[in-house]
Design a protein around this motif. Structure first.
Motif, PDB file in Angstrom:
ATOM      1  N   ALA A   1      12.603  -1.275 -70.765  1.00 21.28           N
ATOM      2  CA  ALA A   1      13.318  -2.473 -71.022  1.00 21.28           C
ATOM      3  C   ALA A   1      12.895  -3.512 -72.147  1.00 21.28           C
ATOM      4  CB  ALA A   1      14.010  -3.122 -69.759  1.00 21.28           C
ATOM      5  N   THR A   2      11.524  -4.010 -71.792  1.00 22.11           N
ATOM      6  CA  THR A   2      10.911  -4.729 -72.300  1.00 22.11           C
ATOM      7  C   THR A   2      10.482  -4.277 -73.890  1.00 22.11           C
ATOM      8  OG1 THR A   2       9.945  -5.781 -70.438  1.00 22.11           O
ATOM      9  CG2 THR A   2       8.896  -6.324 -72.615  1.00 22.11           C
ATOM     10  N   ARG A   3      10.318  -2.986 -73.981  1.00 23.02           N
ATOM     11  CA  ARG A   3       9.948  -2.273 -75.132  1.00 23.02           C
ATOM     12  C   ARG A   3      10.809  -1.733 -76.304  1.00 23.02           C
ATOM     13  NH1 ARG A   3       5.762  -2.230 -71.708  1.00 23.02           N
ATOM     14  NH2 ARG A   3       3.664  -2.629 -72.299  1.00 23.02           N
ATOM     15  N   ASN A   4      12.207  -1.706 -75.206  1.00 21.21           N
ATOM     16  CA  ASN A   4      13.217  -1.195 -76.033  1.00 21.21           C
ATOM     17  C   ASN A   4      13.071   0.371 -76.301  1.00 21.21           C
ATOM     18  OD1 ASN A   4      15.019  -3.263 -75.645  1.00 21.21           O
ATOM     19  ND2 ASN A   4      14.668  -3.928 -77.506  1.00 21.21           N
ATOM     20  N   ASN A   5      12.046   1.123 -75.460  1.00 18.95           N
ATOM     21  CA  ASN A   5      11.650   2.409 -75.723  1.00 18.95           C
ATOM     22  C   ASN A   5      11.280   2.833 -74.269  1.00 18.95           C
ATOM     23  OD1 ASN A   5      10.900   4.763 -77.116  1.00 18.95           O
ATOM     24  ND2 ASN A   5       9.143   3.837 -77.990  1.00 18.95           N
ATOM     25  N   VAL A   6      11.210   4.429 -74.270  1.00 21.39           N
ATOM     26  CA  VAL A   6      10.847   5.004 -72.691  1.00 21.39           C
ATOM     27  C   VAL A   6       9.591   4.849 -72.521  1.00 21.39           C
ATOM     28  CG1 VAL A   6      10.987   7.164 -71.866  1.00 21.39           C
ATOM     29  CG2 VAL A   6      13.007   6.567 -72.951  1.00 21.39           C
TER      30      VAL A   6
ATOM     31  N   ALA B   1      29.041 -10.900 -73.260  1.00 23.28           N
ATOM     32  CA  ALA B   1      28.094  -9.659 -73.501  1.00 23.28           C
ATOM     33  C   ALA B   1      27.336  -9.641 -72.287  1.00 23.28           C
ATOM     34  CB  ALA B   1      27.312  -9.832 -74.611  1.00 23.28           C
ATOM     35  N   TRP B   2      27.171  -8.455 -71.882  1.00 19.54           N
ATOM     36  CA  TRP B   2      25.903  -8.098 -70.945  1.00 19.54           C
ATOM     37  C   TRP B   2      24.682  -8.305 -71.246  1.00 19.54           C
ATOM     38  CZ3 TRP B   2      27.934  -6.926 -66.389  1.00 19.54           C
ATOM     39  CH2 TRP B   2      29.209  -6.379 -66.237  1.00 19.54           C
ATOM     40  N   LEU B   3      24.064  -8.894 -70.383  1.00 20.90           N
ATOM     41  CA  LEU B   3      22.393  -9.502 -70.582  1.00 20.90           C
ATOM     42  C   LEU B   3      21.613  -7.998 -71.064  1.00 20.90           C
ATOM     43  CD1 LEU B   3      21.485 -12.020 -67.878  1.00 20.90           C
ATOM     44  CD2 LEU B   3      21.609 -12.456 -70.401  1.00 20.90           C
ATOM     45  N   PRO B   4      20.824  -8.114 -72.080  1.00 22.92           N
ATOM     46  CA  PRO B   4      20.038  -7.013 -72.418  1.00 22.92           C
ATOM     47  C   PRO B   4      18.992  -6.605 -71.292  1.00 22.92           C
ATOM     48  CG  PRO B   4      19.268  -9.080 -73.355  1.00 22.92           C
ATOM     49  CD  PRO B   4      20.351  -9.268 -72.461  1.00 22.92           C
ATOM     50  N   ASN B   5      18.668  -5.323 -71.357  1.00 23.70           N
ATOM     51  CA  ASN B   5      17.865  -4.628 -70.432  1.00 23.70           C
ATOM     52  C   ASN B   5      16.479  -5.449 -69.978  1.00 23.70           C
ATOM     53  OD1 ASN B   5      19.858  -2.693 -69.990  1.00 23.70           O
ATOM     54  ND2 ASN B   5      18.769  -1.136 -71.191  1.00 23.70           N
ATOM     55  N   ASN B   6      16.065  -5.890 -71.068  1.00 24.48           N
ATOM     56  CA  ASN B   6      14.715  -6.658 -70.948  1.00 24.48           C
ATOM     57  C   ASN B   6      15.047  -7.906 -70.001  1.00 24.48           C
ATOM     58  OD1 ASN B   6      16.044  -8.388 -72.578  1.00 24.48           O
ATOM     59  ND2 ASN B   6      14.258  -8.560 -74.117  1.00 24.48           N
ATOM     60  N   ARG B   7      16.284  -8.406 -69.597  1.00 22.16           N
ATOM     61  CA  ARG B   7      16.518  -9.379 -68.861  1.00 22.16           C
ATOM     62  C   ARG B   7      17.066  -8.743 -67.253  1.00 22.16           C
ATOM     63  NH1 ARG B   7      15.975 -13.794 -67.731  1.00 22.16           N
ATOM     64  NH2 ARG B   7      17.879 -14.901 -68.114  1.00 22.16           N
ATOM     65  N   ILE B   8      17.596  -7.659 -67.310  1.00 24.23           N
ATOM     66  CA  ILE B   8      18.251  -7.097 -66.063  1.00 24.23           C
ATOM     67  C   ILE B   8      17.849  -5.724 -66.445  1.00 24.23           C
ATOM     68  CG2 ILE B   8      19.791  -6.493 -64.651  1.00 24.23           C
ATOM     69  CD1 ILE B   8      21.064  -9.233 -65.032  1.00 24.23           C
ATOM     70  N   ALA B   9      16.745  -4.951 -65.868  1.00 20.33           N
ATOM     71  CA  ALA B   9      16.435  -3.497 -66.112  1.00 20.33           C
ATOM     72  C   ALA B   9      17.364  -2.607 -65.269  1.00 20.33           C
ATOM     73  CB  ALA B   9      15.104  -3.530 -66.092  1.00 20.33           C
ATOM     74  N   THR B  10      17.245  -2.951 -63.953  1.00 22.09           N
ATOM     75  CA  THR B  10      18.001  -2.161 -63.049  1.00 22.09           C
ATOM     76  C   THR B  10      18.830  -3.115 -62.046  1.00 22.09           C
ATOM     77  OG1 THR B  10      16.244  -2.164 -61.410  1.00 22.09           O
ATOM     78  CG2 THR B  10      16.214  -0.332 -63.008  1.00 22.09           C
ATOM     79  N   PRO B  11      20.221  -2.630 -61.944  1.00 19.42           N
ATOM     80  CA  PRO B  11      21.000  -3.718 -61.170  1.00 19.42           C
ATOM     81  C   PRO B  11      20.873  -3.423 -59.852  1.00 19.42           C
ATOM     82  CG  PRO B  11      22.366  -2.236 -62.553  1.00 19.42           C
ATOM     83  CD  PRO B  11      20.968  -1.950 -62.965  1.00 19.42           C
ATOM     84  N   VAL B  12      20.515  -2.150 -59.307  1.00 21.57           N
ATOM     85  CA  VAL B  12      20.528  -2.051 -58.108  1.00 21.57           C
ATOM     86  C   VAL B  12      19.000  -1.474 -57.483  1.00 21.57           C
ATOM     87  CG1 VAL B  12      21.238  -0.656 -55.893  1.00 21.57           C
ATOM     88  CG2 VAL B  12      22.864  -1.508 -57.439  1.00 21.57           C
ATOM     89  N   HIS B  13      18.286  -2.007 -56.610  1.00 21.19           N
ATOM     90  CA  HIS B  13      16.998  -1.637 -56.217  1.00 21.19           C
ATOM     91  C   HIS B  13      16.823  -1.831 -54.709  1.00 21.19           C
ATOM     92  CE1 HIS B  13      16.370  -5.977 -56.371  1.00 21.19           C
ATOM     93  NE2 HIS B  13      15.481  -5.703 -55.473  1.00 21.19           N
ATOM     94  N   GLY B  14      15.704  -0.893 -54.237  1.00 11.65           N
ATOM     95  CA  GLY B  14      15.703  -1.283 -52.656  1.00 11.65           C
ATOM     96  C   GLY B  14      14.553  -0.362 -52.193  1.00 11.65           C
TER      97      GLY B  14
END
Length: 151
Positions: free
Chosen positions: A130-135, A46-59
């Protein structure tokens, strides 16, 4: 509490160029993604949850100009992409933010003035959401004034 088997992979690249004696341009680009053993059977499934990886690409892409009188101006664009790997929580939406900063030596320190999110972009804070699972909205335009002394 249990430890689950996981795999995380990624890369980060930084580059800059001194175009002239006064002007430097550069940037940073990063990618991170990962999967884990969701059901404890030893298989990464399974994909790691958003609280572990919120955005895959950043710069960040930036330009810095140092005037002959010592005034330092920096403009940058920070960006991050969306992530919709986990369907049970809100999708993390990507955004791009423009920031500017000016600094100059004053006395024994450096005086700086900055504006983050210059265009007051409405965006989702990826880490908080991602941490709160809410916007959770990101900060609007923020103006800062600082003075730094190093000793």
């Amino acid at each position: 509490m249990s430890q689950q088997k996981e795999e995380i992979w990624g890369v980060e690249v930084t580059a800059w160029w001194n175009l002239t004696g006064n002007l430097t341009v550069g940037g940073l680009l990063g990618y991170t993604e990962g999967r884990y053993d969701n059901d404890g059977d030893g298989n990464i499934d399974a994909w790691l949850p958003n609280n572990r990886i919120a955005t895959p690409v950043h710069g960040t892409v930036y330009g810095t100009y140092v005037f002959d009188n010592g005034l330092n101006l920096r403009s940058e664009v920070q960006f991050f992409t969306s992530r919709d790997k986990i369907t049970t929580v809100p999708e993390i939406k990507g955004a791009a933010l423009v920031n500017i900063l000016a600094s100059h030596k004053v006395g024994k320190g450096d005086l700086s003035v900055g504006v983050e999110n210059v265009f007051d972009t409405n965006y989702m804070n990826p880490t908080a959401s991602a941490t709160r699972n809410n916007v959770v909205n990101g900060f609007g335009r923020t103006v800062s004034l600082g003075y730094k002394v190093t000793f």
